[in-house]
Design an enzyme around this catalytic site. Structure first.
Site, short mmCIF file in Angstrom:
data_model
loop_
_atom_site.label_atom_id
_atom_site.label_comp_id
_atom_site.label_asym_id
_atom_site.label_seq_id
_atom_site.Cartn_x
_atom_site.Cartn_y
_atom_site.Cartn_z
N ARG A 76 11.18 -1.80 -3.36
CA ARG A 76 10.47 -2.32 -4.53
C ARG A 76 10.71 -1.41 -5.72
O ARG A 76 10.87 -1.84 -6.85
CB ARG A 76 8.97 -2.44 -4.24
CG ARG A 76 8.56 -3.76 -3.60
CD ARG A 76 9.43 -4.12 -2.41
NE ARG A 76 9.04 -5.35 -1.75
CZ ARG A 76 8.19 -5.42 -0.73
NH1 ARG A 76 7.63 -4.33 -0.23
NH2 ARG A 76 7.91 -6.58 -0.18
N ASP A 116 14.67 -4.95 1.24
CA ASP A 116 13.67 -5.99 0.99
C ASP A 116 14.22 -6.91 -0.08
O ASP A 116 15.40 -6.80 -0.46
CB ASP A 116 12.32 -5.37 0.58
CG ASP A 116 11.13 -6.20 1.08
OD1 ASP A 116 11.05 -7.37 0.69
OD2 ASP A 116 10.32 -5.67 1.86
N HIS A 138 12.18 -11.44 3.87
CA HIS A 138 12.31 -10.29 2.96
C HIS A 138 13.78 -9.89 2.74
O HIS A 138 14.08 -8.71 2.60
CB HIS A 138 11.53 -9.09 3.52
CG HIS A 138 10.04 -9.22 3.35
ND1 HIS A 138 9.39 -8.86 2.21
CD2 HIS A 138 9.09 -9.70 4.19
CE1 HIS A 138 8.09 -9.11 2.35
NE2 HIS A 138 7.88 -9.63 3.54
N ASP A 140 8.20 -9.45 9.35
CA ASP A 140 6.95 -9.88 8.72
C ASP A 140 7.21 -11.00 7.69
O ASP A 140 8.30 -11.11 7.15
CB ASP A 140 6.26 -8.69 8.02
CG ASP A 140 7.17 -8.03 6.99
OD1 ASP A 140 8.39 -7.92 7.24
OD2 ASP A 140 6.67 -7.61 5.93
N GLU A 141 6.17 -11.77 7.46
CA GLU A 141 6.11 -12.74 6.35
C GLU A 141 7.41 -13.55 6.22
O GLU A 141 7.95 -13.69 5.12
CB GLU A 141 5.79 -11.99 5.05
CG GLU A 141 4.45 -11.30 5.11
CD GLU A 141 4.17 -10.37 3.94
OE1 GLU A 141 3.00 -10.31 3.54
OE2 GLU A 141 5.10 -9.71 3.43
N TRP A 164 -0.14 -4.54 11.59
CA TRP A 164 -0.52 -4.31 10.19
C TRP A 164 -1.57 -5.29 9.69
O TRP A 164 -2.37 -4.97 8.83
CB TRP A 164 0.73 -4.34 9.29
CG TRP A 164 1.34 -5.69 9.05
CD1 TRP A 164 2.19 -6.35 9.88
CD2 TRP A 164 1.15 -6.55 7.92
NE1 TRP A 164 2.55 -7.56 9.34
CE2 TRP A 164 1.93 -7.71 8.14
CE3 TRP A 164 0.41 -6.45 6.74
CZ2 TRP A 164 1.98 -8.76 7.22
CZ3 TRP A 164 0.47 -7.49 5.82
CH2 TRP A 164 1.24 -8.63 6.07
N TYR A 190 -3.30 1.24 4.41
CA TYR A 190 -2.38 0.79 3.35
C TYR A 190 -2.59 1.65 2.11
O TYR A 190 -3.56 1.50 1.35
CB TYR A 190 -2.56 -0.71 3.09
CG TYR A 190 -1.51 -1.50 3.89
CD1 TYR A 190 -1.21 -1.14 5.20
CD2 TYR A 190 -0.80 -2.56 3.33
CE1 TYR A 190 -0.25 -1.80 5.94
CE2 TYR A 190 0.16 -3.25 4.06
CZ TYR A 190 0.43 -2.86 5.37
OH TYR A 190 1.39 -3.51 6.09
N ASP A 241 -0.95 1.72 -0.59
CA ASP A 241 -0.71 1.11 -1.90
C ASP A 241 -2.01 0.52 -2.47
O ASP A 241 -2.07 0.22 -3.66
CB ASP A 241 0.37 0.01 -1.83
CG ASP A 241 0.06 -1.07 -0.81
OD1 ASP A 241 -0.53 -0.76 0.24
OD2 ASP A 241 0.39 -2.24 -1.07
N THR A 267 5.63 -0.06 -2.57
CA THR A 267 5.79 0.54 -3.90
C THR A 267 5.97 -0.47 -5.04
O THR A 267 6.52 -0.11 -6.08
CB THR A 267 6.97 1.54 -3.90
OG1 THR A 267 8.16 0.84 -3.52
CG2 THR A 267 6.72 2.69 -2.95
N GLU A 268 5.51 -1.71 -4.84
CA GLU A 268 5.60 -2.66 -5.95
C GLU A 268 5.04 -2.06 -7.24
O GLU A 268 5.62 -2.22 -8.32
CB GLU A 268 4.80 -3.94 -5.63
CG GLU A 268 5.47 -4.89 -4.67
CD GLU A 268 5.09 -4.61 -3.23
OE1 GLU A 268 4.63 -3.48 -2.92
OE2 GLU A 268 5.28 -5.51 -2.40
C1 ACM Z 1 3.70 -5.92 5.52
O1 ACM Z 1 2.79 -5.33 4.88
N1 ACM Z 1 4.22 -7.03 5.05
C2 ACM Z 1 4.18 -5.39 6.78
#
Ligand code: ACM
Length: 617
Positions: free
Chosen positions: A159, A188, A262, A338-339, A405, A430, A432, A477-478
């Site tokens: 990010r 990513d 991702h 993920d996602e 997570w 987390y 962030d 780190t967005e």
């Molecule tokens: C995640 O926070 N998408 C692993």
């Protein structure tokens, strides 16, 4: 604009550290007895190591003492130095591979361990009990060993890119608190950061995006023909240097290549890897390309997913993992998982044909097939697979390790199925997330206070602890464009996690941890490492009851007094002190101003909540 480093007066710092008996170590050791007197370092002090495997730590200690004290400390093989680093001739079974004993008397300092890692952790404890100029150490006897074998921190370099030197600095900082795993999120949607020699476009194209300002996630799309100028990547030479640097600090690097979702940076480089094969897909500069529906479901408006039905994808991954396996000596490679949005798979004839062939009816099951294939590739490279907890959903590969997570439930299920687990739930780990008052901290959609981090126990009730390898803090780190801010977000919450993962649970104590945290703040002031003081900012909530708004406040750090105003005066310690919940007076818009004091001095930020802010709480 970069801030100048302000080093506080040496006198204040030395005074704060100079008091005898003030021993403050993070993470808190398993056993510690204070002695009397102290060891004094001299110019002629010698460090000895009694086994060649202890030499590197002895030299590192000498270098640190030299830099701090101005002396030139000698290092030699032997066992009679005033500072001794000894490898146990007979294994001390309590210490395992990472434990140590540290004895400081007025005569000598002896660190003993079964393995060099223990000497390294003994050195870290020694450096924390010394004042910054390292010319003395208070007498103490410590026996110490970790609760968990996996004590991790993850850094997302996709990010936002962090330079080789910044990554090394981060590794050095986390090693100081006895973390032993650096999970490196290398790829990513927003950048591919590792050179793969057989796939040059990954870094020629995938490492670069168009320049954008503003809040990540709300930025403008790339324009046709717009040059991609922002980013960077690590050459394989850089990676080798960082791996060696980490090894010297007893840190294993777990590289992550996040697939099959991702993957927009990989797809921007090689569009044939996704179902839509859309050549216009660009490395994402931080636009809103997904829709989230509040129940965990989502839609990707741009295809960022590898095509599981295309053999070319597995050939691609074979090349990536071949080079990765050669660069990273650790046993694990993290493959993300993920996602992963399945909408483009659903609409793809190749994916549908594969499902038919496999006899599966749900597109989600294709992810299970994909992860199985990836695990087989990793096995041919002698590596084990780790993935985020989504890899459980489609039928998990038998040897996979799970990083839980989305809470701890995934970890519980995986452990019950006999998989190894690393606990890294958003709710505790987390980094962030905002760590203090949300109107002050840089914006993010969720919060995580230090005290909550400190209350984290990676072993849930009813789970066999042998399956829980440990825990990890994750720094996405967005919203972290610069390294100083990465430090700000990591510390002090990283210290809390270090203690969660190292210290016996019965030895943890919040009030004592806060005291040690404050002493560590002084060390950070001295070394210029950034950190957050959010623990000094009161926690403010507002409840609506009937037509009234009731304000409740509490303090995270012990010993704070909270003062407030409701009449547009600046609060100080002559303003009303918060004792119990109070009503916001009716009759007009009211602004609440709050500040915490300790020992008669302002301790936190001034918090100003407008009538609108109050309504929203
Ligand atoms: C995640 O926070 N998408 C692993």
């Amino acid at each position: 604009m970069k801030k100048l480093l302000v080093i506080p007066s040496l006198f204040i710092i030395l005074t704060a550290f100079g008091q005898a008996g003030e021993i403050s170590i993070i993470p808190q050791p398993a056993e510690m007895q204070l002695g009397t007197g102290s060891f004094r370092l001299k110019g002629r002090t010698t460090i000895t190591y009694d086994n060649p495997s202890g030499k590197a730590v002895a030299e590192m200690l000498a270098l640190k003492l030299d830099q701090a004290s101005g002396f030139t400390i000698k290092v030699k093989e032997g066992s009679r130095g005033a500072i001794q680093l000894n490898i146990n001739k007979e294994v001390n079974s309590r210490l395992g591979t990472e434990g140590y004993t540290l004895s400081v008397t007025s005569k000598n300092i002896i660190i003993s361990a079964n393995k060099p890692a223990g000497l390294f952790y003994g050195m870290q404890s020694l450096l924390q009990i010394m004042p910054p100029e390292c010319k003395c150490a208070p007498a103490v006897n410590i026996t110490d060993y970790p609760r968990f074998p996996w004590r991790g921190i993850m850094l997302d370099v996709s990010r936002n890119f962090f330079t080789k030197e910044e990554v090394k600095k981060y590794i050095d900082e986390i090693a100081g608190f006895k973390f032993n795993t650096f999970h490196w999120h290398l790829t990513d949607d927003n950048g591919w950061r590792i050179e793969i020699k057989s796939l040059p476009k990954l870094t020629e194209v995938g490492a670069w995006r168009v320049a954008r300002a503003g809040h990540f996630g709300d930025r403008d799309n790339p324009k046709p023909g717009e040059p991609a100028t922002v980013g960077g990547f690590y050459t394989q030479e850089d990676i080798r240097e960082i791996v060696k640097y980490a090894q010297e600090r007893f840190i294993t690097i777990v590289p992550e290549v996040d697939v099959p979702g991702h993957s927009m940076a990989a797809i921007a480089s090689y569009p044939e890897l996704c179902c839509t094969k859309n050549p216009d897909i660009k490395v994402n500069p931080g636009t809103a390309f997904s829709e989230w529906y509040g129940d965990g479901t989502f839609k990707m408006l741009v295809d960022n997913t590898l095509n599981p039905s295309d053999e070319k994808v597995y050939e691609f991954l074979d090349k990536v993992f071949t080079e990765l396996a050669q660069l990273f000596p650790g046993q694990y490679i993290h493959v993300g998982g993920d996602e992963c949005y399945k909408g483009y798979w659903e609409a793809d004839a190749g994916c549908q044909a594969l499902m038919k062939k496999l006899g599966i009816t749900m597109v989600e099951q294709l992810q299970g097939y994909f992860v199985d294939r990836v695990e087989k590739i990793l096995q041919t490279k002698g590596k084990k697979l780790i993935g985020w907890d989504e890899i459980l959903e489609a039928g998990i590969s038998p040897n996979a390790t799970v990083m839980s997570w989305r809470g701890i439930q995934g970890g519980i299920e995986a452990a019950k199925l006999g998989h190894y687990v690393i606990m890294t739930p958003t709710s505790f780990a987390y980094l962030d997330y905002q760590q203090g008052e949300k109107t002050i901290e840089p914006p993010l959609y969720s919060g995580l206070r230090l005290r909550k981090c400190y209350s984290f126990d990676p072993v849930p009730e009813g789970v066999d602890s042998k399956y829980i390898l440990g825990g990890q803090g994750n720094l996405w780190t967005e919203q972290i464009p610069e390294f100083r801010h990465a430090e700000y977000m990591t510390w002090p919450r990283g210290w809390a996690l270090a203690e969660d993962f190292w210290t016996p649970i019965e030895k943890k104590n919040w009030n004592d941890f806060v005291k040690r945290t404050e002493r560590q703040f002084l060390r950070n002031d001295y070394s210029g490492i950034n950190y957050s003081k959010a623990i000094f900012d009161p926690i403010i909530s507002a409840k609506k009851t009937d037509d009234k708004t009731l304000v409740e406040m509490s303090a995270e750090a012990p010993g704070l007094k909270i003062y407030y105003t409701l009449d547009d005066q600046m609060p100080d310690d002559h303003s009303p002190e918060y004792i119990k919940p109070f009503e916001i007076p009716a009759g007009g818009p009211v602004t609440l101003r709050v500040i915490a004091y300790r020992d008669g001095k302002p301790a936190g930020h001034l918090i100003t909540l407008s009538p609108d802010d109050l309504k929203k709480r």
